[in-house]
Motif scaffolding. Structure first.
Motif, PDB file in Angstrom:
ATOM      1  N   SER A   1       0.844  -1.197  -0.117  1.00 40.09           N
ATOM      2  CA  SER A   1       0.027  -0.130  -0.017  1.00 40.09           C
ATOM      3  C   SER A   1       1.085   1.073   0.016  1.00 40.09           C
ATOM      4  CB  SER A   1      -1.088   0.003   1.222  1.00 40.09           C
ATOM      5  OG  SER A   1      -0.137   0.085   2.565  1.00 40.09           O
ATOM      6  N   GLY A   2       1.929   1.306   0.808  1.00 38.25           N
ATOM      7  CA  GLY A   2       2.918   2.325   0.918  1.00 38.25           C
ATOM      8  C   GLY A   2       3.399   3.021  -0.522  1.00 38.25           C
ATOM      9  N   TYR A   3       3.630   1.701  -1.220  1.00 33.53           N
ATOM     10  CA  TYR A   3       4.463   1.959  -2.876  1.00 33.53           C
ATOM     11  C   TYR A   3       3.329   2.584  -3.654  1.00 33.53           C
ATOM     12  CZ  TYR A   3       8.323  -0.497  -1.061  1.00 33.53           C
ATOM     13  OH  TYR A   3       9.701  -0.930  -0.307  1.00 33.53           O
ATOM     14  N   TRP A   4       2.104   2.062  -3.672  1.00 33.26           N
ATOM     15  CA  TRP A   4       0.815   2.580  -4.397  1.00 33.26           C
ATOM     16  C   TRP A   4       0.869   3.940  -4.055  1.00 33.26           C
ATOM     17  CZ3 TRP A   4      -3.842   4.823  -4.776  1.00 33.26           C
ATOM     18  CH2 TRP A   4      -4.576   4.390  -5.903  1.00 33.26           C
ATOM     19  N   LEU A   5       0.668   4.444  -2.877  1.00 33.93           N
ATOM     20  CA  LEU A   5       0.070   5.790  -2.215  1.00 33.93           C
ATOM     21  C   LEU A   5       1.517   6.791  -2.685  1.00 33.93           C
ATOM     22  CD1 LEU A   5      -1.125   5.409   1.200  1.00 33.93           C
ATOM     23  CD2 LEU A   5      -2.207   6.043  -0.883  1.00 33.93           C
ATOM     24  N   PHE A   6       2.641   6.293  -2.606  1.00 34.11           N
ATOM     25  CA  PHE A   6       3.966   7.019  -3.037  1.00 34.11           C
ATOM     26  C   PHE A   6       3.897   7.459  -4.606  1.00 34.11           C
ATOM     27  CE2 PHE A   6       8.324   7.594  -4.449  1.00 34.11           C
ATOM     28  CZ  PHE A   6       8.611   8.740  -3.488  1.00 34.11           C
ATOM     29  N   THR A   7       3.456   6.481  -5.316  1.00 29.81           N
ATOM     30  CA  THR A   7       3.336   6.546  -6.803  1.00 29.81           C
ATOM     31  C   THR A   7       2.120   7.630  -6.991  1.00 29.81           C
ATOM     32  OG1 THR A   7       4.198   4.543  -7.169  1.00 29.81           O
ATOM     33  CG2 THR A   7       3.023   5.334  -9.003  1.00 29.81           C
ATOM     34  N   ALA A   8       0.948   7.573  -6.287  1.00 34.01           N
ATOM     35  CA  ALA A   8      -0.218   8.307  -6.564  1.00 34.01           C
ATOM     36  C   ALA A   8       0.242   9.782  -6.144  1.00 34.01           C
ATOM     37  CB  ALA A   8      -1.405   7.975  -5.811  1.00 34.01           C
TER      38      ALA A   8
ATOM     39  N   LEU B   1       2.724   7.672 -17.280  1.00 34.81           N
ATOM     40  CA  LEU B   1       3.740   6.940 -16.619  1.00 34.81           C
ATOM     41  C   LEU B   1       3.154   6.543 -15.267  1.00 34.81           C
ATOM     42  CD1 LEU B   1       6.462   5.293 -17.325  1.00 34.81           C
ATOM     43  CD2 LEU B   1       7.714   7.438 -15.780  1.00 34.81           C
ATOM     44  N   PHE B   2       2.692   7.356 -14.379  1.00 38.59           N
ATOM     45  CA  PHE B   2       2.574   6.854 -13.205  1.00 38.59           C
ATOM     46  C   PHE B   2       1.327   6.159 -13.130  1.00 38.59           C
ATOM     47  CE2 PHE B   2       4.961  11.038 -12.099  1.00 38.59           C
ATOM     48  CZ  PHE B   2       6.165  10.023 -11.768  1.00 38.59           C
ATOM     49  N   ILE B   3       0.360   6.579 -14.117  1.00 33.67           N
ATOM     50  CA  ILE B   3      -0.843   5.619 -14.214  1.00 33.67           C
ATOM     51  C   ILE B   3      -0.486   4.239 -14.504  1.00 33.67           C
ATOM     52  CG2 ILE B   3      -3.038   5.207 -15.589  1.00 33.67           C
ATOM     53  CD1 ILE B   3      -3.229   8.508 -15.751  1.00 33.67           C
ATOM     54  N   LEU B   4       0.183   4.118 -15.569  1.00 34.29           N
ATOM     55  CA  LEU B   4       0.827   2.747 -15.820  1.00 34.29           C
ATOM     56  C   LEU B   4       1.481   1.919 -14.542  1.00 34.29           C
ATOM     57  CD1 LEU B   4       2.316   3.354 -19.368  1.00 34.29           C
ATOM     58  CD2 LEU B   4       0.110   1.989 -18.723  1.00 34.29           C
ATOM     59  N   PHE B   5       2.058   2.770 -14.055  1.00 36.82           N
ATOM     60  CA  PHE B   5       2.831   2.216 -12.789  1.00 36.82           C
ATOM     61  C   PHE B   5       1.915   1.856 -11.673  1.00 36.82           C
ATOM     62  CE2 PHE B   5       7.144   4.211 -13.888  1.00 36.82           C
ATOM     63  CZ  PHE B   5       7.461   3.392 -14.875  1.00 36.82           C
ATOM     64  N   LEU B   6       0.664   2.597 -11.478  1.00 34.61           N
ATOM     65  CA  LEU B   6      -0.274   2.244 -10.226  1.00 34.61           C
ATOM     66  C   LEU B   6      -0.852   0.924 -10.958  1.00 34.61           C
ATOM     67  CD1 LEU B   6      -1.963   5.771  -9.827  1.00 34.61           C
ATOM     68  CD2 LEU B   6      -0.674   4.432  -7.907  1.00 34.61           C
ATOM     69  N   CYS B   7      -1.159   0.854 -12.271  1.00 38.94           N
ATOM     70  CA  CYS B   7      -1.628  -0.423 -12.614  1.00 38.94           C
ATOM     71  C   CYS B   7      -0.924  -1.677 -12.267  1.00 38.94           C
ATOM     72  CB  CYS B   7      -2.135  -0.287 -14.293  1.00 38.94           C
ATOM     73  SG  CYS B   7      -3.448   0.916 -14.522  1.00 38.94           S
ATOM     74  N   SER B   8       0.364  -1.510 -12.607  1.00 38.79           N
ATOM     75  CA  SER B   8       1.551  -2.494 -12.217  1.00 38.79           C
ATOM     76  C   SER B   8       1.444  -2.992 -10.920  1.00 38.79           C
ATOM     77  CB  SER B   8       2.847  -2.257 -12.644  1.00 38.79           C
ATOM     78  OG  SER B   8       3.777  -3.072 -12.462  1.00 38.79           O
TER      79      SER B   8
END
Length: 446
Positions: A105-112, A203-210
């Motif tokens: 969850s932390g990685y997801w929030l940091f990317t967002a 790029l960040f949207i693609l990374f959130l999906c990943s």
């Protein structure tokens, strides 16, 4: 025999014939597929860290106002350092699988947060990511080593060999995140006139999906030691658990073996941060430009992954770990001496290839340290895996944060000197461990 007795006996026999040998309502326990779990774990980390690794490489170049990107990374690793102290407690309370899922969850929030970068989004997300990173990495080390030990016991294989092989698979797949993530960077990002970069939102949207796919994949992992954990902590109060975990952490910190491994752990953090803070800025960017950072890091990731797989397959005990670590240390020693004594930025085709060669050699050393440190801790501290891997992430995060905070005020040559000193100290302590402790450990393990 009376008619009553005969009829009772016949009724009993009939009942026995009708009764199934195994109660259908009794739960059937199938042996876990440990290799499957390792591949699921490795694939999930690849999906999560191909995104995070690429973002970390870009952080200091896309969030430049007020050094927001660099400061966020420094805050992240300071938070990582603090929470590593209590990470083993959290993993024990949650279980390694739940800790892994929560850690994503932390990685997801940091990317967002990078979609709306500001001090109000980046600093809180960096602090929370420090917590998440501490538990996901302690959970990873605990889960992987538990799977290796179980696989070895189920198949009558040497535990040390299986630990090395499983770590080789994991770190090989994990290291490839640099290749995949940076190739995505190259495909999506575009350099605009005036030094700006376009395509970051996509790029960040693609990374959130990943990352979301990686989190979903974590849910398919089998639970490990759930019954033992429930028995151990069901009746314990929170305060008593904290006290117990604190005592365990301090007792492990006083263990001669962990004290001798800490310098090598710290150096592994130094050499990782050296890539992010110095290699990309001082070696790659002056020759290849900002657009070349992704390609150089992809080369670094390829050699890191290949070396991790090979080193893992060659690991079968403390002696093999010692030889592999010395080989990786020698390669990084050559690179550091080269940077200190003879390296200079020049023109021509050779100058273009030199940063890529340095990245490849450095990746070999990183692949060695990642696999061998995890295997070493799994072998030496198999009765306190959470505590051992908490120590690993604690000292790595301390050294990484130090490099981030001092890299802006010292030269490449000064950093190379610091790295050389750290390398010599860590190798000396590690050799002392293998020479003085191996015999006693082997005797107690047999």
């Amino acid at each position: 025999m009376s008619d009553y007795t005969e009829s009772g006996l016949l009724a009993s026999m009939a009942t026995d014939e009708e009764t199934p040998l195994v109660d259908e309502n009794t739960p059937q326990f199938q042996p876990l597929n440990h290799k499957r779990d390792v591949y699921i774990l490795s694939s999930a980390f690849l999906l999560i860290f191909l995104a995070y690794g690429a973002i970390q490489n870009l952080e200091s170049t896309i969030n430049t106002e007020g050094d927001l990107g660099t400061t966020s990374l420094g805050i992240l690793y300071l938070s990582f350092t603090f929470f590593s102290i209590i990470a083993s407690l959290v993993v024990r309370k949650l279980g390694s699988k739940n800790a892994l899922i929560l850690g994503t969850s932390g990685y997801w929030l940091f990317t967002a947060a990078n979609l709306f970068p500001s001090w109000y989004t980046m600093v809180p997300s960096s602090l929370y990511l420090g917590f998440s990173a501490s538990i996901i990495w302690v959970g990873q080390g605990t889960y992987l080593t538990s799977a290796a030990n179980s696989h070895a016991n189920d198949n009558n294989l040497p535990e040390r060999t299986v630990i090395g092989q499983f770590n080789g698979v994991f770190w090989g797949m994990f290291a490839s995140h640099q290749l995949v993530g940076n190739l995505v960077n190259l495909a999506v990002l575009r350099d605009e006139t005036g030094g700006s970069t376009s395509g970051t939102t996509l790029l960040f949207i693609l990374f959130l999906c990943s990352m979301t796919l990686g989190t979903i994949l974590m849910c398919f992992l089998n639970r490990r030691n759930g019954k033992e954990e429930a028995q151990q902590y069901s009746s314990a109060t929170f305060s008593s658990t904290v006290v117990s975990a604190s005592k365990s952490f301090l007792n492990l910190l006083l263990d001669k073996r962990i004290l001798l491994v800490i310098p090598l752990i710290a150096y592994s953090g130094f050499q990782q941060a050296f890539v992010w803070a110095e290699y990309t800025k001082e070696i790659v960017k002056p020759v290849l430009g900002e657009q070349g950072v992704g390609g150089a890091m992809a080369v670094y990731g390829v050699f890191d992954a290949i070396c991790a797989i090979v080193a893992g397959r060659l690991t079968n005990g403390l002696t093999s770990i010692t030889m592999i670590v010395l080989g990786g240390a020698l390669i990084q020693l050559i690179v550091l001496l080269w940077l200190l004594l003879n390296y200079s930025v020049t023109g021509g085709v050779l100058a273009t290839l030199l940063p890529l060669l340095i990245g490849a050699l450095w990746g070999i050393g990183d692949g060695v340290l990642n696999t061998q440190l995890s295997a070493l801790l799994g072998i030496l501290f198999k009765h306190d895996l959470e505590g051992a891997f908490a120590q690993l992430k604690l000292w790595q995060s301390v050294s990484i944060s130090v490099v981030f905070f001092i890299s802006t005020s010292i030269s490449l040559q000064t950093m190379a000197v610091i790295m050389l000193v750290a390398l010599f100290i860590s190798v000396a302590a590690f050799l002392f461990l293998t020479i003085k402790v191996e015999k006693a450990f082997s005797h107690s393990d047999s």
